[in-house]
Design an enzyme around this catalytic site. Structure first.
Site: not given
Ligand code: 3PG
Length: 210
Positions: A39, A43, A127
């Site tokens: 995924e 960002r 999710k």
């Molecule tokens: C995120 O938003 O970065 C993901 O949900 C992953 O979360 P994590 O870094 O706690 O695994």
């Protein structure tokens, strides 16, 4: 069906890439070590090109886009080859746009009202984000009792330490997490360390799900 693939892979690596040149080596490490999926989060400005590179060079890999907040981002991701769309929250316009284009979409939910909104939009998988701060597995079990047809993809605060319990629950399709593809490791080109973490994660899935 993409959710069957999610279920088989079990853990969806959530990646933040600062440079699209990291896309191919990272995809190779993921594919070779048992988690042929990513995924790629919107960002960073490298997300779109990274999805394009991964999809082109690793056609069997399940590449999707995360942190998709707008229809415009969804379109860019889909045009780059994203096979699924994930977002931190539920934006009905983004969800509907993905459904209209037959692209699987997994919006973030946390409350019963958001889950009902997802059901109303016709979704069967949401999710659950951010999973650990929002009550973790206990919370999922409590809401799953009410929404019997809904399945979950918890993400946020999951790691090699707690992922087993999540995966063992049959309402959970897969878990998302960034622990095996941490940004500092990717930026340092620590592919061997990433490979070991990916393998460890894939072995946990095998352990729990066979
Ligand atoms: C995120 O938003 O970065 C993901 O949900 C992953 O979360 P994590 O870094 O706690 O695994």
């Amino acid at each position: 069906m993409i959710f069957e693939d999610f279920s088989k892979i079990g853990i969806i690596p959530v990646v933040v890439l600062d440079d699209s040149q990291q896309a191919a080596p990272l995809a190779e490490v993921l594919c070779k070590n048992g988690l042929p999926c990513a995924e790629v989060t919107f960002r960073t400005s490298a997300a779109e090109e990274s999805i394009r590179i991964m999809s082109r060079e690793f056609p069997d890999m399940l590449v999707g886009a995360g942190t998709v907040l707008t229809i415009e981002q969804a379109d860019r991701a889909i045009n780059a080859g994203a096979k699924f769309i994930v977002s931190p929250g539920l934006n009905p316009k983004v969800v509907q746009h993905c459904l209209d284009n037959s692209v699987p979409v997994t919006p973030g939910t946390q409350t019963p009202s958001e889950m009902e909104r997802a059901l109303e939009l016709g979704l069967k998988v949401v999710k659950f984000f951010p999973a650990e701060p929002a009550g973790g597995l206990n919370m999922i079990k409590a809401v799953a009792a009410a929404y019997v047809d809904l399945k979950f993809m918890p993400t946020g605060g999951i790691s090699a330490k707690n992922v087993k319990e999540y995966l063992a629950y049959n309402k959970i399709i897969a878990c998302g997490g960034s622990w095996m593809v941490k940004k500092d490791l990717v930026n340092a080109g620590e592919w061997d360390k990433i490979a070991a973490l990916v393998r460890e994660a894939a072995d946990i899935v095998k352990d729990v799900r066979g």
